[in-house]
Design an enzyme around this catalytic site. Structure first.
Site, PDB file in Angstrom:
ATOM      1  N   GLY A  46      37.782  30.089  48.045  1.00 47.20           N
ATOM      2  CA  GLY A  46      38.470  31.228  47.451  1.00 47.20           C
ATOM      3  C   GLY A  46      37.793  31.614  46.152  1.00 47.20           C
ATOM      4  O   GLY A  46      37.076  30.808  45.542  1.00 47.20           O
ATOM      5  N   GLN A  51      36.830  35.348  37.924  1.00 45.64           N
ATOM      6  CA  GLN A  51      35.779  34.332  38.001  1.00 45.64           C
ATOM      7  C   GLN A  51      34.377  34.935  38.056  1.00 45.64           C
ATOM      8  O   GLN A  51      33.385  34.207  37.931  1.00 45.64           O
ATOM      9  CB  GLN A  51      35.984  33.438  39.231  1.00 45.64           C
ATOM     10  CG  GLN A  51      37.221  32.551  39.113  1.00 45.64           C
ATOM     11  CD  GLN A  51      37.352  31.661  40.336  1.00 45.64           C
ATOM     12  OE1 GLN A  51      37.875  32.077  41.346  1.00 45.64           O
ATOM     13  NE2 GLN A  51      36.874  30.429  40.244  1.00 45.64           N
ATOM     14  N   CYS A  90      37.926  23.814  41.305  1.00 49.26           N
ATOM     15  CA  CYS A  90      37.724  25.224  40.962  1.00 49.26           C
ATOM     16  C   CYS A  90      36.252  25.454  40.681  1.00 49.26           C
ATOM     17  O   CYS A  90      35.626  24.683  39.962  1.00 49.26           O
ATOM     18  CB  CYS A  90      38.553  25.571  39.724  1.00 49.26           C
ATOM     19  SG  CYS A  90      38.398  27.292  39.215  1.00 49.26           S
ATOM     20  N   LEU A  91      35.697  26.532  41.241  1.00 50.02           N
ATOM     21  CA  LEU A  91      34.284  26.844  41.029  1.00 50.02           C
ATOM     22  C   LEU A  91      33.988  27.122  39.554  1.00 50.02           C
ATOM     23  O   LEU A  91      32.838  27.021  39.125  1.00 50.02           O
ATOM     24  CB  LEU A  91      33.871  28.043  41.890  1.00 50.02           C
ATOM     25  CG  LEU A  91      33.938  27.807  43.405  1.00 50.02           C
ATOM     26  CD1 LEU A  91      33.683  29.110  44.157  1.00 50.02           C
ATOM     27  CD2 LEU A  91      32.959  26.732  43.846  1.00 50.02           C
ATOM     28  N   HIS A 132      46.254  29.320  44.156  1.00 51.00           N
ATOM     29  CA  HIS A 132      45.217  29.071  43.149  1.00 51.00           C
ATOM     30  C   HIS A 132      44.581  30.392  42.691  1.00 51.00           C
ATOM     31  O   HIS A 132      44.413  30.635  41.484  1.00 51.00           O
ATOM     32  CB  HIS A 132      44.168  28.138  43.762  1.00 51.00           C
ATOM     33  CG  HIS A 132      43.030  27.781  42.860  1.00 51.00           C
ATOM     34  ND1 HIS A 132      42.838  26.511  42.357  1.00 51.00           N
ATOM     35  CD2 HIS A 132      41.995  28.539  42.377  1.00 51.00           C
ATOM     36  CE1 HIS A 132      41.751  26.513  41.599  1.00 51.00           C
ATOM     37  NE2 HIS A 132      41.215  27.715  41.596  1.00 51.00           N
ATOM     38  N   GLU A 133      44.250  31.269  43.659  1.00 54.22           N
ATOM     39  CA  GLU A 133      43.574  32.531  43.300  1.00 54.22           C
ATOM     40  C   GLU A 133      44.517  33.482  42.561  1.00 54.22           C
ATOM     41  O   GLU A 133      44.101  34.164  41.610  1.00 54.22           O
ATOM     42  CB  GLU A 133      43.010  33.223  44.541  1.00 54.22           C
ATOM     43  CG  GLU A 133      41.981  32.439  45.342  1.00 54.22           C
ATOM     44  CD  GLU A 133      40.977  31.675  44.525  1.00 54.22           C
ATOM     45  OE1 GLU A 133      40.606  32.128  43.429  1.00 54.22           O
ATOM     46  OE2 GLU A 133      40.566  30.589  44.975  1.00 54.22           O
ATOM     47  N   HIS A 136      44.739  32.615  39.069  1.00 59.95           N
ATOM     48  CA  HIS A 136      43.582  33.118  38.308  1.00 59.95           C
ATOM     49  C   HIS A 136      43.861  34.526  37.781  1.00 59.95           C
ATOM     50  O   HIS A 136      43.438  34.888  36.676  1.00 59.95           O
ATOM     51  CB  HIS A 136      42.332  33.186  39.197  1.00 59.95           C
ATOM     52  CG  HIS A 136      41.496  31.941  39.190  1.00 59.95           C
ATOM     53  ND1 HIS A 136      40.940  31.410  38.040  1.00 59.95           N
ATOM     54  CD2 HIS A 136      41.088  31.126  40.198  1.00 59.95           C
ATOM     55  CE1 HIS A 136      40.236  30.319  38.353  1.00 59.95           C
ATOM     56  NE2 HIS A 136      40.319  30.126  39.653  1.00 59.95           N
TER      57      HIS A 136
END
Ligand SMILES: [Zn+2]
Length: 162
Positions: A46, A51, A90-91, A132-133, A136
């Protein structure tokens, strides 16, 4: 196809609230496409627009075979059920995982790439990725809500970074 630079902690853009998309322009569609390319390149499940440094309410997720790639504009969780507790990454925060409590199943409503209203219900990893997204988009990182945060062994493969 274009891969964008993934913003990493402690960049302040990750802590800001993203703005709703009022009009779906070719630029918005291109951004969604680039976000998907960037997510796959980083082997994530995701990615949210903040991000890649853009404060718009856009997410991409690809967390199960049933749904495949989902590109969503202005996503909103309209129903949550059950509970799951497990590791999350998380990226934007490489090398760190945390144990996060999430709803087991969520129903998310938003617009697709063409502006049609869509509603998707997902469980397990897909539900975790949605939560999670969407966090963000509200400037919330998993490290803000994790019950335990820990460094991950570089040799161990990391699964499910978002
Ligand atoms: Zn993330």
């Amino acid at each position: 196809m274009a891969i964008r630079l993934i913003v990493k902690e402690p960049d302040e853009v990750l802590h800001k609230i993203a703005k709703a998309v009022a009009k779906i322009t070719p630029n918005v569609q291109k951004l969604l496409d680039d976000m998907a390319d960037t997510m796959y390149d980083a082997e994530g499940v995701g990615l949210a627009a903040p991000q890649v440094g853009i404060l718009k309410r856009l997410i991409v997720v690809d967390a199960d075979e049933e749904h495949g790639l989902i590109k969503m504009i202005n996503p909103e969780i309209i129903q949550s059920e059950g509970e799951q507790f497990g590791p999350e990454g998380c990226l934007s925060i490489p090398g760190i995982n945390g144990d996060v409590r999430r709803a087991e199943t969520v129903t998310v409503r938003g617009l697709d790439r063409e502006g049609n209203e869509i509603t998707i219900t997902g469980s397990g990893l897909l539900a975790r990725a949605f939560q999670h997204e969407i966090d963000h988009l509200n400037g919330v990182l998993f490290t803000d809500i994790a019950e335990k945060v820990y460094e991950i062994n570089a040799e161990r493969s990391q699964t499910g970074s978002e």
